[in-house]
Design an enzyme around this catalytic site. Structure first.
Site, mmCIF file in Angstrom:
data_model
loop_
_atom_site.group_PDB
_atom_site.id
_atom_site.type_symbol
_atom_site.label_atom_id
_atom_site.label_comp_id
_atom_site.label_asym_id
_atom_site.label_seq_id
_atom_site.Cartn_x
_atom_site.Cartn_y
_atom_site.Cartn_z
ATOM 1 N N CYS A 127 -19.445 -55.311 46.403
ATOM 2 C CA CYS A 127 -19.817 -56.704 46.624
ATOM 3 C C CYS A 127 -18.597 -57.614 46.481
ATOM 4 C CB CYS A 127 -20.869 -57.087 45.592
ATOM 5 S SG CYS A 127 -20.146 -57.045 43.964
ATOM 6 N N LYS A 162 -20.265 -47.334 42.932
ATOM 7 C CA LYS A 162 -20.673 -47.247 44.338
ATOM 8 C C LYS A 162 -19.609 -47.878 45.216
ATOM 9 C CE LYS A 162 -24.412 -47.645 47.544
ATOM 10 N NZ LYS A 162 -25.831 -47.938 47.691
HETATM 11 C C1 LIG Z 1 -32.436 -52.845 53.188
HETATM 12 C C2 LIG Z 1 -31.291 -52.292 52.408
HETATM 13 C C3 LIG Z 1 -30.960 -52.859 51.185
HETATM 14 C C4 LIG Z 1 -29.895 -52.349 50.441
HETATM 15 N N1 LIG Z 1 -29.595 -52.903 49.224
HETATM 16 C C5 LIG Z 1 -28.609 -52.358 48.484
HETATM 17 C C6 LIG Z 1 -28.327 -52.848 47.178
HETATM 18 O O1 LIG Z 1 -28.972 -53.756 46.669
HETATM 19 N N2 LIG Z 1 -27.316 -52.275 46.481
HETATM 20 C C7 LIG Z 1 -26.593 -51.236 46.981
HETATM 21 O O2 LIG Z 1 -25.705 -50.731 46.281
HETATM 22 N N3 LIG Z 1 -26.848 -50.735 48.214
HETATM 23 C C8 LIG Z 1 -27.826 -51.270 48.961
HETATM 24 N N4 LIG Z 1 -28.099 -50.753 50.205
HETATM 25 C C9 LIG Z 1 -27.295 -49.637 50.714
HETATM 26 C C10 LIG Z 1 -27.975 -48.312 50.453
HETATM 27 O O3 LIG Z 1 -28.115 -48.086 49.064
HETATM 28 C C11 LIG Z 1 -27.167 -47.151 51.066
HETATM 29 O O4 LIG Z 1 -25.889 -47.149 50.483
HETATM 30 C C12 LIG Z 1 -27.020 -47.265 52.567
HETATM 31 O O5 LIG Z 1 -28.197 -47.737 53.138
HETATM 32 C C13 LIG Z 1 -26.635 -45.941 53.228
HETATM 33 O O6 LIG Z 1 -27.633 -44.966 53.060
HETATM 34 P P1 LIG Z 1 -28.749 -44.650 54.193
HETATM 35 O O7 LIG Z 1 -28.034 -44.454 55.490
HETATM 36 O O8 LIG Z 1 -29.445 -43.423 53.684
HETATM 37 O O9 LIG Z 1 -29.632 -45.839 54.230
HETATM 38 C C14 LIG Z 1 -29.152 -51.257 50.955
HETATM 39 C C15 LIG Z 1 -29.500 -50.701 52.180
HETATM 40 C C16 LIG Z 1 -30.557 -51.195 52.915
HETATM 41 C C17 LIG Z 1 -30.901 -50.561 54.228
#
Ligand SMILES: Cc1cc2nc3c(=O)[nH]c(=O)nc-3n(C[C@H](O)[C@H](O)[C@H](O)COP(=O)(O)O)c2cc1C
Ligand code: FES
Lengths: 313, 280
Positions: A127, A162
């Site tokens: 962030c 992360k």
């Molecule tokens: C709707 C949404 C909200 C997310 N909010 C966060 C968050 O609050 N904190 C965070 O570290 N990652 C957040 N992410 C990222 C996910 O944790 C993850 O790193 C990312 O989506 C990749 O994984 P995926 O392809 O399986 O979705 C968010 C992703 C999505 C789609």
């Protein structure tokens, strides 16, 4: 019975599958059995109350989605008093995700969520850091090191860092996170992206830019997870585009100790359970007794060193 | 005083548990130039849905149409004995076009029932239902539901043209008094609709007003409800991803105490207290 348990960043997990932050909440317990998951990971919270970004907050693209949810947060006190207790009923360890805009606020929040019921803290250093012109902490090694050292001093709980895939220095950032005291790395957050609705000529997201996730990101994030595994000694948790057990196996082969499933849960509420069942079946079919045996078993004849241009030439 | 409302279902955690299931398409046909009606055969528990709730549909990815997300669709007709649900939908984007391409006999995946449905006022008081456009699909099942619980129902249906009015006969058959207003006939102005509401209130001692599908109708209903201290609910739409309350993409602003709060349409809604909703 295949033994699915793994050691991961200071914890012993019953299996290597857990949700990705922001794509999971206690409401999902209406539909799936949380006790089957390796761990539970909450949506990132920030120290202060905030509403999050304007709508539309999501958009679909080929093979994935964009999101600019932002971090709607009710603040630390409400989280500790009301959200953490919701998870007491489940056996899987609770990982809370936190973020803040300065290293000191970050450390302060880290202290506040170091409470009974929390097994580890995932620090979302993807962030913006207001002390670095709004660049994410994990964009550069020195800002990563600096914030991780402050966080390390703030808690005795395992710290999972992360990382962001938007950096050009992933191995260096990974090493800095380890040097700063991380117990594991989560690789990775979403890839900065945008899309345009050509009928309205408007960006599809209210915030214009957002994060890409889903199947489209997997080859990129898998590569980064691989690079991180090679540059640190701590466990790496793969996260990006995992829709099936096969996707998870790829991450385990490159050396990830566990995986997080995000977007897939939006399409199938039981996606994480399917990944767990599929991992077990994969091991059984291959005559493997423990899933940990397949971790980091990529067979590769190429010694890839730093010559990335050769690989893509 | 706002009359006590009897929820048609209790809020979390006693709500009807949602499940993922495969539904078989029984029929899927156009009802006019813009709308299609699809009926599907579903497992028994899915027919426990109440009016105002929705199902989250995973439209098949066919040819050029590659919808990624599920699509929320409010349930238009619930027939428990036949184990059948119907959806009335406007064919607009990738998801609904993929849905329109489905043929009888094909199956697709659904998640539901989801969200909070409508509540009815106490004492079987008469109610009025206001709907325009896609709002009609959401409001239609409230009519037989309220009738079966002894409420007299008046439906005011609004559309651009008389051709685009739908379900008038079905609603009459379900026992509603149906009034129609259209832009073409110059009868759909909010002032006219507000007058109709006042008139109905005077005549029937209305106990509730329900609205869906138009910002202007909602504002009109709010003015009337405020003036007459009338119980009311509005069903709202918002783009959704998870449909389960996890992602916070479906929020809308609401008035609460003296401030503005965000609520999730998929979880705290899609049906909300009329006076708390804000215009869009
Ligand atoms: C709707 C949404 C909200 C997310 N909010 C966060 C968050 O609050 N904190 C965070 O570290 N990652 C957040 N992410 C990222 C996910 O944790 C993850 O790193 C990312 O989506 C990749 O994984 P995926 O392809 O399986 O979705 C968010 C992703 C999505 C789609
Ligand atoms: S659609 Fe995800 S919270 Fe409502």
């Amino acid at each position: 019975m295949v033994d699915l348990s793994v050691d991961c960043g200071g914890l012993r997990l019953a299996n290597p599958v857990m949700p990705a932050s922001g794509t999971f909440s206690h409401e999902l317990a209406d539909i799936i059995d949380f006790d089957r998951l390796g761990a539970l990971v909450t949506k990132t919270i920030t120290p202060e109350r905030r509403l999050g970004n304007p709508t539309p907050r999501v958009a679909e693209v080929s093979g994935g989605m964009l999101n600019s949810i932002g971090i709607p947060s009710k603040g630390a006190a409400q989280f500790v008093a009301e959200v953490i207790p919701l998870y007491a009923a489940f056996t899987a360890p609770l990982i809370v995700s936190i973020s803040a805009n300065t290293p000191d606020e970050f450390a302060e929040l880290c202290r506040k969520v170091t409470v009974p019921g929390v097994a580890a803290i995932e620090v979302n250093i993807s962030c913006p850091n207001l002390e670095d012109d709004g660049r994410a902490f994990a964009m550069r090694p020195h800002t990563t090191l600096q914030v991780m050292q402050k966080l390390r001093a703030a808690t005795d709980l395992p710290l999972w860092a992360k990382l962001t895939p938007n950096t050009g220095e992933i191995p260096e950032v990974a090493a800095a996170a380890e040097a700063g005291g991380a117990d594991a790395l989560v690789v990775a957050n979403t890839i900065l992206a945008m899309s345009v609705d050509i009928r309205t000529r408007r960006p599809t997201l209210g915030k214009v830019m957002g994060g890409l996730s889903g199947p489209a990101v997997k080859p990129i994030v898998l590569r980064m997870a691989y690079q991180c595994v090679r540059s640190v000694g701590i466990p790496v948790i793969g996260c990006g585009g995992i829709m099936t057990a096969e996707d998870a196996v790829e991450y385990l082969f490159v050396g990830c100790q566990a995986v997080q499933v995000g977007t897939a849960t939006f399409l199938h509420a039981g996606a994480m359970l399917d990944v767990i069942d599929g991992l077990e079946a994969f091991c059984r079919d291959a005559g493997i007794e423990r899933v940990s045996e397949i971790i980091g078993t990529l067979s590769s004849s190429a010694e890839d060193g730093g010559m990335v241009w050769e690989a893509i030439a | 005083m706002i009359e006590a409302a009897v929820p048609t279902q209790s809020a979390t955690p006693d709500r009807m548990p949602a499940t993922e299931f495969d539904a078989e398409v029984l029929c899927n046909d156009p009802v006019n130039e813009e709308y299609n009606l699809m009926a599907v055969s579903v497992p028994e528990r899915a027919t426990g849905a109440v009016p105002g709730q929705f199902f989250h549909l995973l439209c098949p990815q066919k040819d050029a149409l590659q919808p990624f997300f599920r699509r929320p669709m409010s349930v238009y007709r619930i027939e428990p004995e036949a184990r059948r649900l119907s959806f009335l939908y406007k064919v607009t984007g990738t998801g609904t076009r993929a849905m329109a391409a489905m043929k009888a006999g094909e199956t697709f995946n659904m998640l539901g029932p989801l969200g909070i449905g409508f509540s009815l006022p106490a004492d079987a008081a008469p109610i009025v239902v206001l709907a325009r456009g896609v709002g009609l699909a959401t409001m239609a099942p409230l009519i037989p539901f309220a009738r079966s619980r002894g409420h007299r129902v008046t439906a005011i249906l609004s559309a651009r043209t008389p051709d685009l009015l739908m379900s008038v006969d079905e609603m009459r058959r379900d026992g509603a008094d149906v009034l129609t207003v259209t832009d073409l006939q110059g009868t759909s102005d909010v002032e006219i609709v507000e007058d109709m509401l006042h008139m109905l209130y005077g005549k029937l001692r209305l106990g509730g007003v329900y609205v869906c599908g138009s910002n202007r109708l909602m504002l009109a209903a709010q003015r009337v409800a405020r003036r007459l201290d009338l119980f009311g609910e509005v069903a709202l739409e918002q783009q959704m991803a998870c449909g389960l309350g996890m992602c916070f993409c479906c929020v809308r602003p609401f008035r609460e105490d003296d401030g503005v709060v965000h609520r999730r349409v998929c979880r705290e809604g899609p049906v909300f207290p009329l006076l708390e909703a804000m215009q869009w």
